[in-house]
Design a protein around this motif. Structure first.
Motif, PDB file in Angstrom:
ATOM      1  N   ARG A 176      -9.723 -25.747  18.075  1.00  0.00           N
ATOM      2  CA  ARG A 176     -10.239 -26.115  19.412  1.00  0.00           C
ATOM      3  C   ARG A 176     -11.688 -26.568  19.283  1.00  0.00           C
ATOM      4  O   ARG A 176     -12.113 -27.553  19.898  1.00  0.00           O
ATOM      5  N   ASN A 177     -12.447 -25.818  18.495  1.00  0.00           N
ATOM      6  CA  ASN A 177     -13.849 -26.165  18.288  1.00  0.00           C
ATOM      7  C   ASN A 177     -13.981 -27.533  17.619  1.00  0.00           C
ATOM      8  O   ASN A 177     -14.880 -28.315  17.947  1.00  0.00           O
ATOM      9  N   GLN A 178     -13.074 -27.828  16.678  1.00  0.00           N
ATOM     10  CA  GLN A 178     -13.118 -29.135  16.013  1.00  0.00           C
ATOM     11  C   GLN A 178     -12.899 -30.264  17.016  1.00  0.00           C
ATOM     12  O   GLN A 178     -13.561 -31.302  16.948  1.00  0.00           O
ATOM     13  N   ILE A 179     -11.983 -30.056  17.964  1.00  0.00           N
ATOM     14  CA  ILE A 179     -11.716 -31.080  18.977  1.00  0.00           C
ATOM     15  C   ILE A 179     -12.876 -31.204  19.952  1.00  0.00           C
ATOM     16  O   ILE A 179     -13.355 -32.308  20.233  1.00  0.00           O
ATOM     17  N   VAL A 180     -13.343 -30.065  20.452  1.00  0.00           N
ATOM     18  CA  VAL A 180     -14.415 -30.080  21.454  1.00  0.00           C
ATOM     19  C   VAL A 180     -15.673 -30.742  20.894  1.00  0.00           C
ATOM     20  O   VAL A 180     -16.327 -31.548  21.564  1.00  0.00           O
ATOM     21  N   ASN A 181     -16.008 -30.408  19.644  1.00  0.00           N
ATOM     22  CA  ASN A 181     -17.227 -30.945  19.034  1.00  0.00           C
ATOM     23  C   ASN A 181     -16.971 -32.212  18.224  1.00  0.00           C
ATOM     24  O   ASN A 181     -17.875 -32.726  17.575  1.00  0.00           O
ATOM     25  N   ARG A 182     -15.715 -32.674  18.277  1.00  0.00           N
ATOM     26  CA  ARG A 182     -15.336 -33.928  17.620  1.00  0.00           C
ATOM     27  C   ARG A 182     -15.802 -33.949  16.159  1.00  0.00           C
ATOM     28  O   ARG A 182     -16.413 -34.916  15.683  1.00  0.00           O
ATOM     29  N   ILE A 183     -15.510 -32.864  15.447  1.00  0.00           N
ATOM     30  CA  ILE A 183     -15.843 -32.762  14.029  1.00  0.00           C
ATOM     31  C   ILE A 183     -14.746 -33.465  13.239  1.00  0.00           C
ATOM     32  O   ILE A 183     -13.583 -33.052  13.291  1.00  0.00           O
TER      33      ILE A 183
END
Length: 412
Positions: free
Chosen positions: A182-189
C-alpha cells in the motif's frame, strides 16, 4: 475515390518494409505496393485485378483457405498470418485493415518475425526461469505466474489466477505485506524489496526475497494498474543468516563473560588510590576485551606498577594480558623480584618460553611494557615500547625504551 488516386498517397510504402494492398467490396485487388515482390513469394505486377484468393498459395496453412472479407479483412482488424517470403522461408506478417469506402479497402502488412522471435524467446526465458516471476493487479490478485511460481507455491497456475497473492503469505506477515505494498502505491515507489514467508499448499514455510515494480497503464505514468514481481526462494540463505546471527550472539556473550573475567584480574581503582593522592585511570577496550592491562603490587616499602600494551586487539590481546598478569604474579609475588629491569627481562624470557617451542614460533604476539617501582621519593623504571612522561617543575620530559638489563632512577 479512385484506386489510382489512393495509390499515389501510399507509394512511399514501396520504399520501406510496409506493404499495402487495396481492394474493392468484391475482393478484387486494385493496387499493391511494389515491395510486395521483394518481401513475399509473389509477383506484385501479376495480382492487380485479381481476387484476394491469389494470396492463398503463399499463406502457410495445413489446408488452403479462402480469405473472408467479413472475417480476416474486416474494418479495423489487426491479425497475424504466416506466409512464405521470396526465399520460400516462413515469415510472420502483421496485417491491419481499413475501409475508406465501399470501393476502397486497404490492408497494410509488416514483417514482425524478428519481433515475435524476441517475444517468444523472452516468454520462454520467463517460463523457464529459476526465479519466480508473476504479475498482480492493483488489488494484489494474480494475473500471471510463470512455471516456477506455481511449482514453488504448490498450486496449478490456473488455480492461482485471480486469487489474492497475499493469501499465500504466512498469516503473521499478511498485514505487514499489505501495508508495505500500500505504501509503495501511495508513495509511487517504482521498485521495492521485501523478505517475507509464504505457506505452500502442502503447508511448508518458504521465505521469499521479492523485488516488486509498479506497472502503469500503457501510455500513462499516472494510473497504476498493478505490480510485476521477481522473487527468489531465500529459505536456506535466511536460515544461514539466522545461524550466523545466533553464533555471533553466542560469541559476543562469551566475549562479554571474558570481559568480566579480565576486569576481575585488574587492580581496582581504589587500590591504586591508596598509594597516590592525585591519579587518574583510563581503560577503554576497543573490542569488548582489551589487549592492554595494568598491574600493581606492594613489596615492603616498594610499590610496583606495570602498564602493558599487548599486540593485537580483542580476544588475542586479552589472552596475552592474562599471560602477562600471571607471569607478573610469578615474578613479583612468588619470586619477590622488585627490580624494574629484572621484572621486564623476566617477562620477556618467560613469554619467549611460552610462545616458542624449539625453533617453532607459535605466535607473533608480544607486549610492550613499562615497569615503575616507587619507594619513598624515588622512582625507578624500565620500559620497552611504552613511553614514560615526567613533568617536573613545568619541565616536560619524555623517556622512551631503556637498554636491555639497565634501569633508570629518577628523583622527584
Amino acid at each position: 475515390i479512385r484506386p489510382r488516386d489512393w495509390s499515389s498517397d501510399v507509394c512511399s510504402s514501396d520504399l520501406g518494409n510496409m506493404m499495402a494492398i487495396s481492394f474493392d467490396q468484391k475482393g478484387t485487388i486494385t493496387y499493391c505496393s511494389k515491395n510486395l515482390s521483394s518481401l513475399l513469394h509473389i509477383d506484385s505486377n501479376m495480382i492487380v485485378g485479381k481476387s484476394l484468393s491469389t494470396l492463398n498459395p503463399i499463406v502457410v496453412s495445413a489446408e488452403m483457405r479462402e480469405f473472408s472479407l467479413g472475417d480476416e479483412f474486416s474494418d479495423g482488424k489487426i491479425f497475424l498470418v504466416p506466409m512464405y517470403n521470396k526465399k520460400g522461408e516462413v515469415i510472420w506478417i502483421e496485417w491491419s485493415c481499413k475501409y475508406f469506402s465501399d470501393s476502397v479497402r486497404v490492408i497494410m502488412g509488416q514483417d514482425v518475425t524478428e519481433k515475435l522471435t524476441l517475444t517468444t524467446n523472452f516468454q520462454s526465458l520467463v517460463e523457464n526461469a529459476h526465479d519466480l516471476i508473476f504479475n498482480t493487479d492493483i488489488e494484489g490478485n494474480f494475473t500471471y505466474l510463470n512455471e516456477m511460481s506455481g511449482r514453488t507455491f504448490g498450486y496449478k497456475n490456473e488455480n492461482l489466477i485471480g486469487k489474492d497473492s497475499v493469501s499465500i503469505v504466512h498469516p503473521e506477515y499478511r498485514e505487514i505485506v499489505r501495508d508495505f505494498f500500500r505504501n509503495q502505491i501511495v508513495n509511487r515507489i517504482q521498485n521495492t524489496y521485501l523478505e517475507f514467508p509464504i505457506r505452500t499448499k502442502e503447508g511448508r514455510i518458504i521465505w521469499l526475497g521479492q523485488n516488486a515494480s509498479i506497472v502503469f497503464e500503457p501510455g500513462s505514468r499516472k494510473r497504476i494498474i498493478g505490480f510485476t514481481a521477481l522473487a527468489r526462494d531465500i529459505t536456506e540463505k535466511r536460515a544461514n543468516e539466522l545461524l550466523i546471527e545466533q553464533q555471533n550472539k553466542d560469541i559476543t556473550s562469551s566475549i562479554n563473560s571474558a570481559k568480566r573475567i579480565q576486569y576481575s584480574l585488574l587492580p581496582k581503582a581504589s587500590e591504586i588510590g591508596n598509594h597516590f593522592e592525585d591519579y587518574f585511570l583510563i581503560f577503554k577496550p576497543k573490542d569488548i576485551v582489551s589487549g592492554d592491562f595494568y598491574w600493581t603490587h606492594r613489596i615492603g616499602n616498594k610499590l610496583i606498577l606495570v602498564l602493558a600494551d599487548c599486540t593485537g586487539h580483542g580476544v588475542p590481546g586479552a589472552f596475552m594480558t592474562i599471560l602477562g598478569i600471571n607471569l607478573l604474579n610469578q615474578l613479583v609475588i612468588e619470586r619477590k623480584i622488585d627490580d624494574p629491569a629484572m621484572i621486564l627481562n623476566g617477562l620477556n624470557q618467560e613469554l619467549h618460553k611460552l610462545l616458542h617451542h624449539g625453533n617453532n614460533t607459535l605466535t607473533t604476539e608480544g607486549m610492550d611494557a613499562l615497569v615503575a617501582v616507587f619507594e619513598n621519593d624515588t622512582l625507578e623504571y624500565a620500559t620497552s615500547g611504552v613511553a614514560l612522561i615526567h613533568i617536573h617543575e613545568e619541565e616536560f620530559l619524555l623517556y622512551r625504551s631503556t637498554k636491555k638489563d639497565m634501569e633508570t632512577e629518577m628523583q622527584y
